[in-house]
Design a protein around this motif. Structure first.
Motif, mmCIF file in Angstrom:
data_model
loop_
_atom_site.group_PDB
_atom_site.id
_atom_site.type_symbol
_atom_site.label_atom_id
_atom_site.label_comp_id
_atom_site.label_asym_id
_atom_site.label_seq_id
_atom_site.Cartn_x
_atom_site.Cartn_y
_atom_site.Cartn_z
ATOM 1 N N ASN A 198 34.932 19.806 44.823
ATOM 2 C CA ASN A 198 34.828 19.347 46.215
ATOM 3 C C ASN A 198 35.282 17.900 46.355
ATOM 4 O O ASN A 198 35.845 17.509 47.378
ATOM 5 N N GLY A 211 39.405 19.988 48.287
ATOM 6 C CA GLY A 211 37.959 19.902 48.273
ATOM 7 C C GLY A 211 37.387 19.417 49.596
ATOM 8 O O GLY A 211 37.999 18.593 50.285
ATOM 9 N N SER A 212 36.209 19.922 49.945
ATOM 10 C CA SER A 212 35.581 19.575 51.224
ATOM 11 C C SER A 212 35.184 18.104 51.299
ATOM 12 O O SER A 212 35.024 17.542 52.382
#
Length: 463
Positions: free
Chosen positions: A288, A294-295
């Protein structure tokens, strides 16, 4: 009768000589074991029980993080007035950044050395910190009952098998910080890898140290050294908290001339962060932060950096790659303790890194002994053999042609991996180990020797 007496004496002499020869061979074998323990045929790698989360990974991930570190609660109210006075005093005594008049070895920015600023004494901290380290019990109660309990009582009795030339010092003492910088510069290291917890946090035996970073940076700059950060496994470390802490470090310290940036193969200059016990967090969480999709991605932002993961087991190399890390390091100074710290595995790890565009940073150390704090752990001791163990590790590292070599450590006194100056000392309770027959600076000199050798060999690799 005369002939019989002669023959009897001859047989006795022969038996004595044979016995002495056998004892000599045994002693040679024991010495060789300290140099090449990774190939010893005694079952599983020594001491992996020291990393119990590797035995019960799926059950203990959260417990491991929580037990290794705890927030030092209500820090603001617990920090004494003396603490504030000390920091202000340090700033007042801060020397101007001038060119050093004395001749010192040029810094090698491809030699990184792990450094700990967690020590304290009554003069600067109001109490001893870390020198009074507790004796850690074995996780098996049956074994634990066979060993002493309690904690060390400085200044005569400290949590180390060696004794520092500077005594039971405080990491806040400006004269100590400067002495350390001078020693590291004399050893021709170039980058200090500073053990770091977020503000208000510390290891379970220490106090917060983030407020020391500006002073360490200033003294490092005086000696033309650089500082990077060894991010410890603080409580609730995950993708979100890491993003905020990396942002904090770069925003607060990234403008200092001693802040380390590494030149990548694409010509970018990026900060570098070593992430201790990275394997405790699952790859999906790291991804992530460390992958473009990735968030919580940090990639292609002002806070992008090189992130170096700790490799312990062989399978961690795949996790590190999936996580989006930029490289791996091995940390432990005990050859044979783990897959990553075993010298004979470095060639295959380097090949894996090369094929996956990762950096491989082997960690070399002068020896290992932590029985002052883990009295049951003598099977992990690695004798220094008057510097031969250290040189063997450097030889193994140079064989794989790494871009960077890390050194464990400058001053991890609890585990006996320090290259800081140590002196002989005997008290009523303890006889400390020392560097005899060599001088207190022998490991600094050996480091400088191998730094120059590494520099010359790197020039050959690039031709």
């Amino acid at each position: 009768i005369l002939n019989y007496d002669i023959m009897a004496r001859f047989r006795r002499r022969t038996c004595i000589i044979l016995l002495l020869f056998i004892l000599f061979i045994c002693s040679i074998m024991m010495a060789l074991k300290t140099l090449r323990p990774d190939r010893a045929g005694f079952g599983d790698p020594f001491g992996l029980g020291l990393l119990p989360e590797l035995q019960q990974r799926t059950v203990l991930l959260d417990n491991k993080q929580n037990s290794l570190n705890r927030i030092q609660g209500d820090t603001a109210t617990r920090v004494s007035n003396l603490h504030g006075i000390t920091v202000n005093t340090m700033k007042a005594y801060m020397p101007p950044v001038n060119k050093l008049e004395e001749e010192l070895s040029s810094p090698n920015y491809n030699f990184h050395i792990f450094y700990y600023s967690w020590f304290g004494n009554p003069q600067f901290d109001g109490k001893y910190i870390h020198w009074n380290h507790p004796l850690l019990p074995h996780w098996d109660p049956k074994i634990a009952n066979n060993y002493p309990k309690g904690r060390h009582n400085p200044p005569e009795d400290i949590g180390s098998n060696f004794y520092p030339e500077l005594g039971s010092y405080s990491s806040k003492d400006p004269s100590v910080i400067e002495a350390h910088m001078k020693q590291m510069r004399s050893a021709s290291t170039g980058v200090i890898v500073l053990s770091w917890y977020p503000p208000g946090m510390a290891d379970e035996n220490g106090e917060p140290t983030d407020d020391l970073v500006p002073v360490i940076l200033d003294y490092a700059h005086k000696y033309n050294l650089k500082v990077t950060f060894h991010i410890e496994p603080y409580k609730d470390r995950d993708d979100r908290s890491m993003y905020h802490n990396v942002k904090y470090i770069i925003d607060k310290y990234g403008g200092h001339p001693a802040f380390y940036r590494h030149k990548t193969s694409t010509g970018r200059f990026l900060p570098m962060f070593y992430v201790y016990d990275s394997y405790v967090t699952i790859p999906e969480i790291w991804a992530n932060l460390l992958t473009l999709s990735g968030s919580q991605t940090i990639r292609n932002t002002p806070y992008d950096a090189l992130f170096i993961a700790l490799l312990v087991e062989e399978r961690h190399k795949h996790d590190i790659h999936r996580s989006g890390f930029d490289g791996m390091y091995t940390y432990f100074a005990t050859n044979g303790f783990s897959y990553g710290s075993s010298h004979h595995n470095w060639a295959s790890l380097k090949a894996f890194c090369d094929s996956n565009n990762l950096m491989f940073i082997p960690s070399v150390g002068p020896g290992y002994i932590d029985t002052s704090i883990r009295p049951w752990n003598n099977h992990n001791t690695r004798n220094r053999v008057n510097g031969k163990y250290y040189e063997t590790a450097f030889s193994a590292a140079l064989l794989v042609r790494p871009e960077i070599i890390s050194i464990t450590s400058f001053n991890e006194w609890h585990e006996g991996t320090q290259i800081e100056k140590a002196v002989p000392k005997r008290t009523g309770q303890v006889v400390y180990l020392d560097y005899k027959p060599h001088k207190p600076n022998v490991y600094l000199e050996l480091t400088q020797k191998w730094s120059e050798k590494y520099r010359k060999e790197q020039e050959q690799w690039l031709m």
